[in-house]
Design an enzyme around this catalytic site. Structure first.
Site, PDB file in Angstrom:
ATOM      1  N   SER A  43       0.860  -1.192   0.000  1.00 35.48           N
ATOM      2  CA  SER A  43       0.000   0.000   0.000  1.00 35.48           C
ATOM      3  C   SER A  43       0.887   1.230   0.000  1.00 35.48           C
ATOM      4  O   SER A  43       2.039   1.178   0.467  1.00 35.48           O
ATOM      5  CB  SER A  43      -0.864   0.019   1.265  1.00 35.48           C
TER       6      SER A  43
ATOM      7  N   TYR B  50      -1.938  -0.818  10.347  1.00 33.97           N
ATOM      8  CA  TYR B  50      -2.017  -1.000   8.890  1.00 33.97           C
ATOM      9  C   TYR B  50      -0.740  -0.504   8.230  1.00 33.97           C
ATOM     10  O   TYR B  50      -0.135  -1.202   7.405  1.00 33.97           O
ATOM     11  CB  TYR B  50      -3.235  -0.238   8.342  1.00 33.97           C
TER      12      TYR B  50
ATOM     13  N   LYS C 121       1.971  -2.962   6.215  1.00 35.45           N
ATOM     14  CA  LYS C 121       2.250  -2.836   4.777  1.00 35.45           C
ATOM     15  C   LYS C 121       3.729  -2.536   4.524  1.00 35.45           C
ATOM     16  O   LYS C 121       4.304  -2.984   3.529  1.00 35.45           O
ATOM     17  CB  LYS C 121       1.340  -1.773   4.155  1.00 35.45           C
TER      18      LYS C 121
HETATM   19  P1  NAD Z   1     -11.843  -5.585   0.246  1.00 33.02           P
HETATM   20  O1  NAD Z   1     -12.220  -5.457   1.682  1.00 33.02           O
HETATM   21  O2  NAD Z   1     -12.795  -5.086  -0.792  1.00 33.02           O
HETATM   22  O3  NAD Z   1     -11.488  -7.116  -0.102  1.00 33.02           O
HETATM   23  C1  NAD Z   1     -10.663  -7.869   0.741  1.00 33.02           C
HETATM   24  C2  NAD Z   1     -10.998  -9.344   0.581  1.00 33.02           C
HETATM   25  O4  NAD Z   1     -10.108 -10.067   1.442  1.00 33.02           O
HETATM   26  C3  NAD Z   1     -12.428  -9.700   1.011  1.00 33.02           C
HETATM   27  O5  NAD Z   1     -13.049 -10.485   0.010  1.00 33.02           O
HETATM   28  C4  NAD Z   1     -12.230 -10.477   2.312  1.00 33.02           C
HETATM   29  O6  NAD Z   1     -13.219 -11.490   2.526  1.00 33.02           O
HETATM   30  C5  NAD Z   1     -10.839 -11.099   2.097  1.00 33.02           C
HETATM   31  N1  NAD Z   1     -10.190 -11.450   3.360  1.00 33.02           N
HETATM   32  C6  NAD Z   1     -10.067 -10.684   4.473  1.00 33.02           C
HETATM   33  N2  NAD Z   1      -9.449 -11.371   5.448  1.00 33.02           N
HETATM   34  C7  NAD Z   1      -9.153 -12.603   4.930  1.00 33.02           C
HETATM   35  C8  NAD Z   1      -8.522 -13.762   5.452  1.00 33.02           C
HETATM   36  N3  NAD Z   1      -8.073 -13.813   6.714  1.00 33.02           N
HETATM   37  N4  NAD Z   1      -8.398 -14.842   4.656  1.00 33.02           N
HETATM   38  C9  NAD Z   1      -8.851 -14.819   3.374  1.00 33.02           C
HETATM   39  N5  NAD Z   1      -9.474 -13.754   2.832  1.00 33.02           N
HETATM   40  C10 NAD Z   1      -9.633 -12.654   3.612  1.00 33.02           C
HETATM   41  O7  NAD Z   1     -10.421  -4.860   0.135  1.00 33.02           O
HETATM   42  P2  NAD Z   1      -9.624  -4.239  -1.122  1.00 33.02           P
HETATM   43  O8  NAD Z   1      -9.790  -2.764  -1.075  1.00 33.02           O
HETATM   44  O9  NAD Z   1      -9.930  -4.985  -2.362  1.00 33.02           O
HETATM   45  O10 NAD Z   1      -8.135  -4.521  -0.629  1.00 33.02           O
HETATM   46  C11 NAD Z   1      -7.361  -5.599  -1.105  1.00 33.02           C
HETATM   47  C12 NAD Z   1      -5.936  -5.390  -0.655  1.00 33.02           C
HETATM   48  O11 NAD Z   1      -5.474  -4.126  -1.135  1.00 33.02           O
HETATM   49  C13 NAD Z   1      -5.734  -5.347   0.859  1.00 33.02           C
HETATM   50  O12 NAD Z   1      -4.509  -5.960   1.201  1.00 33.02           O
HETATM   51  C14 NAD Z   1      -5.679  -3.863   1.158  1.00 33.02           C
HETATM   52  O13 NAD Z   1      -4.968  -3.578   2.341  1.00 33.02           O
HETATM   53  C15 NAD Z   1      -4.939  -3.371  -0.064  1.00 33.02           C
HETATM   54  N6  NAD Z   1      -5.088  -1.960  -0.374  1.00 33.02           N
HETATM   55  C16 NAD Z   1      -6.329  -1.416  -0.532  1.00 33.02           C
HETATM   56  C17 NAD Z   1      -6.436  -0.064  -0.813  1.00 33.02           C
HETATM   57  C18 NAD Z   1      -7.769   0.606  -0.986  1.00 33.02           C
HETATM   58  O14 NAD Z   1      -7.796   1.848  -0.954  1.00 33.02           O
HETATM   59  N7  NAD Z   1      -8.861  -0.110  -1.185  1.00 33.02           N
HETATM   60  C19 NAD Z   1      -5.276   0.710  -0.935  1.00 33.02           C
HETATM   61  C20 NAD Z   1      -4.031   0.106  -0.780  1.00 33.02           C
HETATM   62  C21 NAD Z   1      -3.951  -1.235  -0.508  1.00 33.02           C
END
Ligand code: NAD
Length: 258
Positions: free
Chosen positions: A148, A163, A167
């Protein structure tokens, strides 16, 4: 063969953790569109099954759903075994599952801290090393981790020390594995997205009201979309990126310019 053909993933097999929705669903779709067979790995098996069926129908690829808690070592081992057995191998994976808990450091409980570190960082160690062992023994592969921009900056105004620390750990883990495995055919890279409009933000009563503030802070004036992360992941999974390992890709619309 032209560069677009060279970038295709025909014949490759991969999995995406947290693939049921959001960023993972998007990259899984892109991998399948590029010709790969895919496993959608998630805690939420109902949503993962729906996503797998949707991608299979749209792309004609083999797409399976696997229930797995990525923080559980036995689950991750069984998941990798199932991918290999049902898809016939494993060439790449996207370790993407993650969560965010927002709490000021002086109010955050140790249990909250551990939960975030466990889901965001310890799970990447499990996924990468268990998938990596298979790849090391079977001709190599490519691992993509979702870090991230929070690995590089401290976001404001929301507090999220666990968080941010988790990351940052993902990036150093990525680089450590990349160096250890550089001569053994397994590449390890990470992506560092900025604010991306997924349910992680849109479904959070705490984060949703902050969107306007983030847009104001962002040079582009907007959040990114998960689709804007797809092409780099297809590149990293495929064979045109064979000299790319140990890299972290900022995908944040110039938010950090790291
Ligand atoms: P999201 O919440 O839409 O999706 C996350 C998915 O991970 C969900 O389907 C959830 O069920 C699954 N999950 C959570 N815990 C789990 C576990 N213990 N085992 C298996 N599956 C699990 O999130 P997103 O926005 O798509 O984020 C995906 C990744 O990107 C994450 O690592 C997040 O930190 C990172 N990220 C997101 C953003 C953002 O702004 N959305 C920015 C930077 C990084």
């Amino acid at each position: 063969m032209g560069i677009i053909e060279k970038m295709r993933l025909d014949g490759k097999k991969g999995f995406v953790t947290g693939g049921a929705r959001g960023i993972g669903k998007c990259t899984a779709t892109a991998f399948a569109e590029a010709g790969a067979d895919i496993a959608i790995v998630d805690l939420d098996i109902d949503e993962a099954t729906k996503t797998a069926n949707e991608i299979a129908k749209a792309t004609g690829r083999k797409v399976i759903a696997i229930k797995c808690d990525v923080t559980n070592e036995d689950d991750v081992k069984a998941m990798v075994d199932k991918v290999v057995a049902e898809l016939g191998g494993l060439n790449f994976c996207h370790a993407n599952a993650g969560i965010c808990i927002n709490a000021p450091a002086d109010e955050m409980t140790y249990a909250q801290w551990l939960k975030v570190i466990n889901v965001n960082l310890n799970s990447v160690f499990l996924t990468d090393t268990i998938a990596g062992k298979y790849m090391l023994a079977h001709g190599g592969g490519s691992i993509i981790n979702t870090a991230s921009m929070s690995a590089h900056i401290v976001n404001v105004p929301q507090p999220q020390c666990a968080y941010n620390a988790s990351k940052a750990g993902v990036i150093q883990l990525t680089k450590s594995l990349a160096v250890e495995w550089a001569k053994r055919g397994v590449r390890v890279n990470s992506i560092s997205p900025g604010y991306i409009a997924t349910d992680l933000i849109k479904a959070s009563e705490f984060l949703k009201p902050l969107i306007a503030k983030w847009e104001e802070l962002s040079p582009t004036g907007r959040l990114g979309t998960p689709e804007e992360l797809e092409s780099i992941c297809v590149y990293l999974a495929g064979d045109t990126s064979t000299f790319t390992t140990g890299a972290d890709f900022g995908l944040d619309g110039a938010f950090t310019c790291f």
